[in-house]
Scaffold this active site. Structure first.
Site, short mmCIF file in Angstrom:
data_model
loop_
_atom_site.label_atom_id
_atom_site.label_comp_id
_atom_site.label_asym_id
_atom_site.label_seq_id
_atom_site.Cartn_x
_atom_site.Cartn_y
_atom_site.Cartn_z
N LYS A 84 0.80 -1.23 0.00
CA LYS A 84 0.00 0.00 0.00
C LYS A 84 0.84 1.28 0.00
O LYS A 84 0.45 2.28 -0.58
CB LYS A 84 -0.96 0.00 1.19
CG LYS A 84 -2.13 -0.95 0.99
CD LYS A 84 -3.22 -0.73 2.02
CE LYS A 84 -4.52 -1.38 1.61
NZ LYS A 84 -4.47 -2.86 1.65
N GLU A 106 -10.22 7.46 3.03
CA GLU A 106 -11.20 6.69 3.77
C GLU A 106 -10.61 5.31 3.98
O GLU A 106 -9.76 4.87 3.21
CB GLU A 106 -12.53 6.62 3.03
CG GLU A 106 -12.68 5.52 2.04
CD GLU A 106 -11.87 5.71 0.78
OE1 GLU A 106 -11.12 4.79 0.45
OE2 GLU A 106 -11.99 6.75 0.12
N SER A 372 1.48 -9.79 -1.08
CA SER A 372 1.17 -8.36 -0.96
C SER A 372 1.41 -7.78 0.43
O SER A 372 1.64 -6.58 0.57
CB SER A 372 -0.29 -8.12 -1.37
OG SER A 372 -1.17 -8.97 -0.65
C1 LIG Z 1 -5.28 -3.81 1.04
C2 LIG Z 1 -4.60 -5.08 0.77
C3 LIG Z 1 -4.95 -5.89 -0.34
C4 LIG Z 1 -6.08 -5.58 -1.28
O1 LIG Z 1 -5.92 -4.44 -2.04
P1 LIG Z 1 -5.62 -4.49 -3.61
O2 LIG Z 1 -5.89 -3.09 -4.05
O3 LIG Z 1 -6.53 -5.49 -4.22
O4 LIG Z 1 -4.20 -4.86 -3.77
C5 LIG Z 1 -4.22 -7.05 -0.55
N1 LIG Z 1 -3.24 -7.43 0.28
C6 LIG Z 1 -2.90 -6.70 1.36
C7 LIG Z 1 -1.81 -7.18 2.23
C8 LIG Z 1 -3.56 -5.50 1.64
O5 LIG Z 1 -3.22 -4.79 2.72
#
Ligand SMILES: *Cc1c(COP(=O)(O)O)cnc(C)c1O
Length: 390
Positions: A84, A106, A372
């Protein structure tokens, strides 16, 4: 393709009063992208502050067990614990470039609010985060984290007092204060130009992955797997491989308690065409067009829509969208901890679960999973779901 459209999806379905601001943002973003100083500044923060580049890690234990080479793109190692920050740093610098002094955002579970607070603190900008009061109660620690970072968290008491109401309030604030305020959106959603801006700031994931896999394997992977909430980490790693037709691209949505129940968030797999948060895309809605509540064990995937570019890529047949349920996700979460010593976010565990499922189809091939985020935030959820005491 006309600007801001992905085939028939996307667009700028915003109140008329916001259209000039969105156009101003679009023009400013284009200038920002060709401005050498801005590029250098972003690169500096991504390297020195966020900790890029992140490793592309070869999982030797899993690879041996599953019969193909499994690599993880370690976005869990980015400062803040997820991809993020790539986006919030980028947009915060863009806001500064535009002469704005205040960021608003938000947040649902709090992760995007925290990433915005981190970017705001590091760049010396005022941050106001809208959050439904129900979500604030559920995520008290994340509220406190934002406050520690100097952000002001504004409780939203309207409607269901959750994410969708917080989005409405943030929109209202932006309309009133657009002169000095930048609205920082957290995924590839919303009206044009946001899906493009967020994608461009997340493309760093795919660019690095491409360079790294060519360095370690001398060829491109057979498949890249990423989880899809709004879709920013997925488009970020997919984008620079779209032209490589031999690379299978797979987006994994949350099947929650099952696609045959109402308890999922699989908008690409199960949604229908509609407008949500300023874009024409696929959404979870009832016969009257009312937005359904979504569900996933992973808070970051719990959203009843998806970025419009994903729906376009699905329609084109370039990216395949599938769904993995809560239980399969919890299994994958545990497997990665036990076999590799890596604690994945429950969001990312969706992608891993699917990769392990399809490993047989890619015998001796290479699968890259976009990890992610890290799962420290999810340990209590895991324990509760598995009925163990922490
Ligand atoms: C917020 C988040 C997501 C989902 O958001 P995308 O915009 O689909 O990438 C995925 N993995 C993690 C670790 C997150 O914090």
């Amino acid at each position: 393709m006309s600007e801001g459209k992905f085939g028939k999806f996307g667009g700028m379905f915003a109140p008329e009063i916001l259209v000039p601001s969105l156009k101003e943002l679009d023009a400013a973003f284009k200038r920002f992208c060709s401005d050498e100083n801005s590029k250098k500044e972003l690169e500096y923060y991504l390297t020195e502050f966020a900790g890029r580049e992140t490793p592309l890690y070869f999982c030797s234990n899993l690879s041996r067990e599953y019969g193909c080479k499994i690599y993880l793109k370690r976005e869990d190692l980015v400062h803040g614990g997820a991809h993020k920050l790539n986006n919030t740093l980028g947009q915060a610098l863009l806001a500064k470039y535009m002469g704005k002094t205040r960021l608003i955002a938000e947040t649902g579970a709090g992760q995007h609010g925290i990433a915005t607070a981190i970017a705001g603190a590091s760049l010396g900008m005022k941050v106001d985060v809208y959050m439904g009061s129900v979500d604030m109660e559920r995520q008290r620690l994340n509220v406190f984290r934002m406050k520690l970072m100097g952000a002001n968290v504004i409780p939203v008491e309207t409607g269901s007092r959750t994410l969708k109401d917080a989005i409405n309030e943030a929109m209202r604030d932006w309309i009133t204060n657009v002169e000095n305020t930048y609205y920082l959106i957290g995924s590839v959603v919303g009206p044009h130009p946001y899906p493009v801006i967020v994608r461009e700031f997340q493309r760093v994931i795919g660019k690095e992955t491409r360079r790294q896999i060519l360095e370690s394997e001398g060829k491109l992977p057979d498949a890249i797997v990423a989880c899809v909430g709004g879709g920013s980490n997925a488009i970020g790693i997919f984008y620079d491989f779209l032209k490589d037709m031999n690379v299978n691209l797979i987006g994994v949505e949350a099947a929650g308690e099952g696609l045959d129940t109402e308890m999922h968030s699989a908008s690409c797999c199960m949604g229908t065409d509609g407008v949500l948060h300023g874009a024409f895309t696929k959404i979870l809605q009832d016969d009257d067009g009312q937005i359904k509540t979504s569900h996933s064990v992973a808070p970051g995937l719990d959203y009843p829509g998806v970025g419009p570019e994903h729906v376009y890529l699905q329609e084109q047949g370039r990216v395949n969208y599938v769904a993995v349920d809560d239980s399969e996700t919890l299994d994958a979460f545990e497997i990665l901890c036990k076999k590799e010593g890596i604690l994945p976010a429950l969001e990312s565990a969706h992608a891993l679960a699917h990769a392990l499922k399809i490993a047989d189809e890619f015998k001796d091939g290479i699968i890259v999973v976009n990890l992610s985020g890290r799962g420290d935030k999810d340990v209590e959820t895991f324990a509760a779901k598995r009925g163990v005491l922490v």
